[in-house]
Scaffold this motif. Structure first.
Motif, PDB file in Angstrom:
ATOM      1  N   GLN A 235       0.826  -1.211   0.000  1.00 52.74           N
ATOM      2  CA  GLN A 235       0.000   0.000   0.000  1.00 52.74           C
ATOM      3  C   GLN A 235       0.860   1.261   0.000  1.00 52.74           C
ATOM      4  OE1 GLN A 235      -1.475   1.200   3.618  1.00 52.74           O
ATOM      5  NE2 GLN A 235      -3.096   2.524   2.830  1.00 52.74           N
ATOM      6  N   GLN A 236       1.880   1.282   0.854  1.00 50.52           N
ATOM      7  CA  GLN A 236       2.703   2.479   0.986  1.00 50.52           C
ATOM      8  C   GLN A 236       3.587   2.698  -0.235  1.00 50.52           C
ATOM      9  OE1 GLN A 236       4.882   2.630   4.644  1.00 50.52           O
ATOM     10  NE2 GLN A 236       6.251   4.261   3.968  1.00 50.52           N
ATOM     11  N   THR A 237       4.179   1.623  -0.761  1.00 49.44           N
ATOM     12  CA  THR A 237       5.158   1.751  -1.842  1.00 49.44           C
ATOM     13  C   THR A 237       4.511   2.131  -3.166  1.00 49.44           C
ATOM     14  OG1 THR A 237       6.579   0.109  -0.767  1.00 49.44           O
ATOM     15  CG2 THR A 237       6.974   0.556  -3.113  1.00 49.44           C
ATOM     16  N   PHE A 238       3.410   1.511  -3.503  1.00 52.65           N
ATOM     17  CA  PHE A 238       2.847   1.693  -4.835  1.00 52.65           C
ATOM     18  C   PHE A 238       1.851   2.845  -4.922  1.00 52.65           C
ATOM     19  CE2 PHE A 238       4.503  -2.580  -4.876  1.00 52.65           C
ATOM     20  CZ  PHE A 238       5.101  -2.654  -6.127  1.00 52.65           C
ATOM     21  N   SER A 239       1.597   3.494  -3.800  1.00 52.97           N
ATOM     22  CA  SER A 239       0.777   4.713  -3.851  1.00 52.97           C
ATOM     23  C   SER A 239       1.649   5.963  -3.925  1.00 52.97           C
ATOM     24  CB  SER A 239      -0.121   4.784  -2.609  1.00 52.97           C
ATOM     25  OG  SER A 239       0.656   4.842  -1.427  1.00 52.97           O
TER      26      SER A 239
ATOM     27  N   SER B 241      13.324  -5.105  -5.770  1.00 48.82           N
ATOM     28  CA  SER B 241      12.675  -4.659  -7.006  1.00 48.82           C
ATOM     29  C   SER B 241      11.759  -3.481  -6.739  1.00 48.82           C
ATOM     30  CB  SER B 241      11.893  -5.816  -7.641  1.00 48.82           C
ATOM     31  OG  SER B 241      10.896  -6.306  -6.751  1.00 48.82           O
ATOM     32  N   ALA B 242      11.068  -3.482  -5.595  1.00 46.83           N
ATOM     33  CA  ALA B 242      10.231  -2.329  -5.238  1.00 46.83           C
ATOM     34  C   ALA B 242      11.087  -1.125  -4.864  1.00 46.83           C
ATOM     35  CB  ALA B 242       9.312  -2.704  -4.078  1.00 46.83           C
ATOM     36  N   GLN B 243      12.205  -1.364  -4.194  1.00 41.02           N
ATOM     37  CA  GLN B 243      13.096  -0.275  -3.781  1.00 41.02           C
ATOM     38  C   GLN B 243      13.653   0.466  -4.997  1.00 41.02           C
ATOM     39  OE1 GLN B 243      13.972   0.645  -0.663  1.00 41.02           O
ATOM     40  NE2 GLN B 243      15.562   2.133  -1.198  1.00 41.02           N
ATOM     41  N   LYS B 244      13.985  -0.278  -6.048  1.00 40.07           N
ATOM     42  CA  LYS B 244      14.604   0.326  -7.240  1.00 40.07           C
ATOM     43  C   LYS B 244      13.574   0.817  -8.248  1.00 40.07           C
ATOM     44  CE  LYS B 244      18.743  -0.537  -5.749  1.00 40.07           C
ATOM     45  NZ  LYS B 244      19.635   0.581  -5.334  1.00 40.07           N
TER      46      LYS B 244
ATOM     47  N   VAL C  89       5.299  -5.422 -12.477  1.00 39.05           N
ATOM     48  CA  VAL C  89       5.057  -6.860 -12.627  1.00 39.05           C
ATOM     49  C   VAL C  89       6.121  -7.675 -11.900  1.00 39.05           C
ATOM     50  CG1 VAL C  89       4.984  -8.763 -14.304  1.00 39.05           C
ATOM     51  CG2 VAL C  89       3.831  -6.604 -14.818  1.00 39.05           C
ATOM     52  N   VAL C  90       7.360  -7.177 -11.853  1.00 41.17           N
ATOM     53  CA  VAL C  90       8.459  -7.931 -11.249  1.00 41.17           C
ATOM     54  C   VAL C  90       8.229  -8.166  -9.751  1.00 41.17           C
ATOM     55  CG1 VAL C  90      10.941  -7.970 -10.814  1.00 41.17           C
ATOM     56  CG2 VAL C  90      10.070  -7.130 -13.008  1.00 41.17           C
ATOM     57  N   PRO C  91       7.958  -7.126  -8.951  1.00 41.35           N
ATOM     58  CA  PRO C  91       7.665  -7.408  -7.532  1.00 41.35           C
ATOM     59  C   PRO C  91       6.385  -8.207  -7.323  1.00 41.35           C
ATOM     60  CG  PRO C  91       7.338  -5.076  -8.021  1.00 41.35           C
ATOM     61  CD  PRO C  91       8.025  -5.677  -9.201  1.00 41.35           C
ATOM     62  N   MET C  92       5.425  -8.089  -8.236  1.00 46.73           N
ATOM     63  CA  MET C  92       4.187  -8.866  -8.087  1.00 46.73           C
ATOM     64  C   MET C  92       4.426 -10.365  -8.312  1.00 46.73           C
ATOM     65  SD  MET C  92       1.930  -6.851  -7.036  1.00 46.73           S
ATOM     66  CE  MET C  92       3.264  -5.969  -6.209  1.00 46.73           C
ATOM     67  N   ILE C  93       5.354 -10.704  -9.219  1.00 44.39           N
ATOM     68  CA  ILE C  93       5.715 -12.119  -9.392  1.00 44.39           C
ATOM     69  C   ILE C  93       6.332 -12.646  -8.104  1.00 44.39           C
ATOM     70  CG2 ILE C  93       7.218 -13.703 -10.652  1.00 44.39           C
ATOM     71  CD1 ILE C  93       6.893 -11.915 -13.103  1.00 44.39           C
ATOM     72  N   ALA C  94       7.164 -11.828  -7.466  1.00 37.84           N
ATOM     73  CA  ALA C  94       7.746 -12.233  -6.178  1.00 37.84           C
ATOM     74  C   ALA C  94       6.654 -12.493  -5.151  1.00 37.84           C
ATOM     75  CB  ALA C  94       8.708 -11.153  -5.687  1.00 37.84           C
TER      76      ALA C  94
ATOM     77  N   ALA D 249      12.500   4.595   7.117  1.00 38.48           N
ATOM     78  CA  ALA D 249      13.857   4.754   7.642  1.00 38.48           C
ATOM     79  C   ALA D 249      14.903   4.038   6.792  1.00 38.48           C
ATOM     80  CB  ALA D 249      13.914   4.236   9.081  1.00 38.48           C
ATOM     81  N   ILE D 250      14.671   2.781   6.413  1.00 42.77           N
ATOM     82  CA  ILE D 250      15.718   2.018   5.731  1.00 42.77           C
ATOM     83  C   ILE D 250      15.315   1.547   4.343  1.00 42.77           C
ATOM     84  CG2 ILE D 250      16.702   1.237   7.914  1.00 42.77           C
ATOM     85  CD1 ILE D 250      15.335  -1.442   7.544  1.00 42.77           C
ATOM     86  N   GLY D 251      14.064   1.735   3.956  1.00 44.56           N
ATOM     87  CA  GLY D 251      13.626   1.332   2.628  1.00 44.56           C
ATOM     88  C   GLY D 251      13.240  -0.141   2.545  1.00 44.56           C
ATOM     89  N   ASN D 252      12.551  -0.476   1.470  1.00 45.42           N
ATOM     90  CA  ASN D 252      12.076  -1.847   1.293  1.00 45.42           C
ATOM     91  C   ASN D 252      13.210  -2.851   1.137  1.00 45.42           C
ATOM     92  OD1 ASN D 252       9.047  -2.098   1.128  1.00 45.42           O
ATOM     93  ND2 ASN D 252       9.333  -0.392  -0.300  1.00 45.42           N
ATOM     94  N   GLY D 253      14.281  -2.458   0.458  1.00 46.11           N
ATOM     95  CA  GLY D 253      15.355  -3.396   0.167  1.00 46.11           C
ATOM     96  C   GLY D 253      15.964  -4.002   1.412  1.00 46.11           C
ATOM     97  N   TRP D 254      16.453  -3.150   2.310  1.00 46.29           N
ATOM     98  CA  TRP D 254      17.117  -3.661   3.508  1.00 46.29           C
ATOM     99  C   TRP D 254      16.124  -4.227   4.514  1.00 46.29           C
ATOM    100  CZ3 TRP D 254      21.766  -5.024   3.098  1.00 46.29           C
ATOM    101  CH2 TRP D 254      22.672  -4.312   2.305  1.00 46.29           C
ATOM    102  N   LEU D 255      14.909  -3.673   4.547  1.00 49.82           N
ATOM    103  CA  LEU D 255      13.895  -4.236   5.444  1.00 49.82           C
ATOM    104  C   LEU D 255      13.613  -5.690   5.084  1.00 49.82           C
ATOM    105  CD1 LEU D 255      11.620  -4.127   7.565  1.00 49.82           C
ATOM    106  CD2 LEU D 255      10.127  -3.196   5.783  1.00 49.82           C
TER     107      LEU D 255
END
Length: 586
Positions: free
Chosen positions: A389-393, A475-478, A483-488, A543-549
């Motif tokens: 919700q937070q990332t894609f809005s 993939s969401a962080q970058k 479609v790529v994060p949705m496949i994950a 604080a740290i982004g989706n990647g490191w979280l």
């Protein structure tokens, strides 16, 4: 065995549960009858070094075993309508039977479907307001932090209330708990919809979540009531489609309703949904608990024993002082009052305090590790919901509320596929391991143990869902194409569903006589993880982004999965035996 008997046995056989070598078109009844006449019962496991033709003899012997077990099928014996148990039991279309395992398969799947749909109510209520949190803050003149608290407290109530629902279900029965809790759910949903301020809204939401959470504990108990162990994995997987699809469909529904009709329409939707469920439960769910506990009779007997022990002076009748006749006549009355007082004290304690003892099941390593692993997985699920919700809005995606809600579909597809095929896969593993170990009872039926559910399926899930989380996070962080994060997320849905169904079924089998207690413990811990995840997800992403979280959570999940599976394979049998001995079920 005549041909009619064989035809009847075939009719009540699930082809999905037969060994893979028997999945060809079924032979005719006369062919099976001939096989049964010439085959001899399987007496011991074959050595691994035998020739392949002996393995074929063993398969034929297994077919003989399966046929002999099926020949013991007994048609369900209905309970007379006037003697049916549970609230408004005479209204049920599906009759109560003396042995729930004897229900026809069609009836079992009907009951499973009703319970699964009811199981979606509580998680749906938690997620349906996520797209509308900002609107609620503005409408009720509150801060976003306080409004988010309504979600966190809702999840916390879902962890606590099932402790009492589970305990009450063993005393009052499953049906009475379902009808009572969903009546309260409808009432509290109405009060949430008309709340004039944030205080009333949060309070009604907490009570609403606690009411709907009954299915989280009692639902798995119902599945255990009607399905035998050999089929329970598939049934539990189908049951879990409801609780898992609830939070995935709810944001789509909530976003569409809030955008067009305002946030209060989400609560009216829950009211209508609860009314629909209440109607289905009223007419389509009979009592499935085989034997209820009589709390009043048990408390009265315990109170009488305690009073008798208090009045027994060292157990020596000759040393008691002589009492006047008038005093002896007053003793029974005094004892009766004492017994009644103690009885009601014991009843109150068992109803209000004893349910908290369910938490003590965590002292058993097998239960604690299974609950821990399921809770880690559930916690990741809830943090993922908030992350989507937070990332894609926000930039670079900037999707609308409705489109963000649609992004939960890949998870749903993964859950459904894993539910349809994962449970069947686990049931095959259970049959394979029991045959390999030569575990048969005196009637020739395979004997299953909970640890066999953690085989290759557990390792696949333990690697798949943490890898999918890390894949999604970076993939969401970058800002990679959506479609790529949705496949994950699709692969996360498959891996996590395998774990949910496996853990839940194992808990019902660790405590076969108290299945709902094991599920209540699981719900208690996992919803605390839910609550914590709901509070910390947003700040951590900022604080740290989706990647490191998700890298951190993925590593924790991978290490936890590997450790739990290894420990259960290494020590599970000893833990289970000691637990059975302590609980008196061995």
């Amino acid at each position: 065995m005549n041909e009619k008997d064989v035809e009847r046995d075939l009719h009540h056989t699930d082809p999905d549960l037969d060994p893979p070598s028997t999945l060809s078109p079924p032979p005719t009844p006369s062919t099976i009858a001939k096989e049964i006449e010439v085959e001899t019962p399987h007496s011991s496991p074959r050595p691994s070094g035998e020739a392949s033709h002996k393995d074929e003899v063993q398969v034929s012997s297994e077919q003989h075993k399966a046929a002999s077990v099926r020949s013991e099928y007994k048609p369900p014996v209905p309970v007379p309508r006037s003697e049916r148990r549970g609230l408004l039991a005479r209204l049920t279309v599906i009759p109560e039977v003396e042995e729930p395992h004897d229900y026809a398969r069609k009836t079992k799947w009907t009951i499973t479907f009703v319970v699964a749909v009811a199981g979606a109510a509580a998680p749906m209520g938690s997620a349906i307001i996520l797209p509308a949190l900002a609107d609620i803050s503005r409408s009720l003149h509150s801060t976003p932090t306080i409004t988010n608290l309504s979600v966190a407290m809702y999840m916390l109530s879902m962890s606590i209330f099932p402790l009492w629902w589970s305990s009450f279900s063993e005393t009052l029965g499953r049906r009475t708990i379902y009808l009572t809790s969903f009546t309260l759910f409808v009432l509290f949903a109405i009060l949430s919809a008309v709340s004039p301020n944030i205080s009333m809204f949060v309070t009604m939401r907490v009570l609403s979540g606690g009411a709907a959470a009954s299915v989280q504990a009692v639902g798995a108990g119902t599945i255990a009531d009607v399905w035998e162990v050999r089929e329970r994995g598939r049934a539990m997987g189908m049951f879990y489609i409801g609780p898992l699809c609830g939070p995935l469909l709810a944001p789509i529904i909530g976003g569409a309703l809030a955008e067009r009709l305002g946030w209060r329409s989400t609560q009216w939707f829950l009211t209508i949904y609860g009314g629909f469920l209440l109607t289905g439960l009223l007419f389509c769910l009979p009592e499935t608990l085989k034997a209820k506990k009589n709390v009043v009779a048990e408390a009265e007997a315990d109170a009488a024993r305690e009073v008798a022990a208090e009045n027994n002076l060292d157990g020596d009748e000759g040393k008691r002082p002589h009492r006047p006749t008038s005093m002896l006549q007053r003793v029974p009355t005094r004892q009766s009052v004492h017994v009644q007082t103690k009885k009601w004290i014991l009843i109150l304690r068992r109803c209000l305090l004893d349910p908290l003892k369910i938490i003590l099941y965590l002292r058993f390593p097998a239960v604690a590790l299974t609950v821990y692993y399921a809770s880690i997985t559930f916690g990741c699920l809830y943090v993922l919901n908030i992350s989507v919700q937070q990332t894609f809005s926000q930039p670079p995606y900037n999707f609308s509320t409705v489109i963000v809600g649609l992004l939960y579909i890949p998870n749903s597809v993964g859950y459904i596929l894993a539910s349809l095929y994962g449970g069947r896969w686990v049931d095959r593993i259970m049959h394979r391991e029991a045959r390999k170990a030569g575990r048969y009872d005196e009637h020739g039926k395979l004997m299953f143990i909970p640890e066999d559910r953690m085989r290759e399926n557990a390792w696949v899930a333990a690697v798949l869902f943490p890898a999918a989380l890390i894949w999604y996070g970076w993939s969401a962080q970058k800002g990679v194409f959506w479609v790529v994060p949705m496949i994950a997320n699709f692969f996360f849905g498959i891996g996590s569903m395998l774990i949910f169904a496996m853990a839940t079924t194992m808990l019902t089998e660790f405590m076969p006589r108290k299945a709902s207690h094991g599920i209540a413990v699981n719900n208690f811990v996992r919803n605390i993880f839910f609550c914590v995840g709901g509070v910390v997800a947003h700040p951590l992403i900022d604080a740290i982004g989706n990647g490191w979280l998700w890298t951190g959570l993925g590593v924790v999940a991978l290490a936890s999965g590997g450790g739990v599976i290894w420990a259960m394979r290494r020590f599970g049998k000893g833990w289970r035996v000691r637990m059975d001995r302590e609980m008196g079920t061995g």
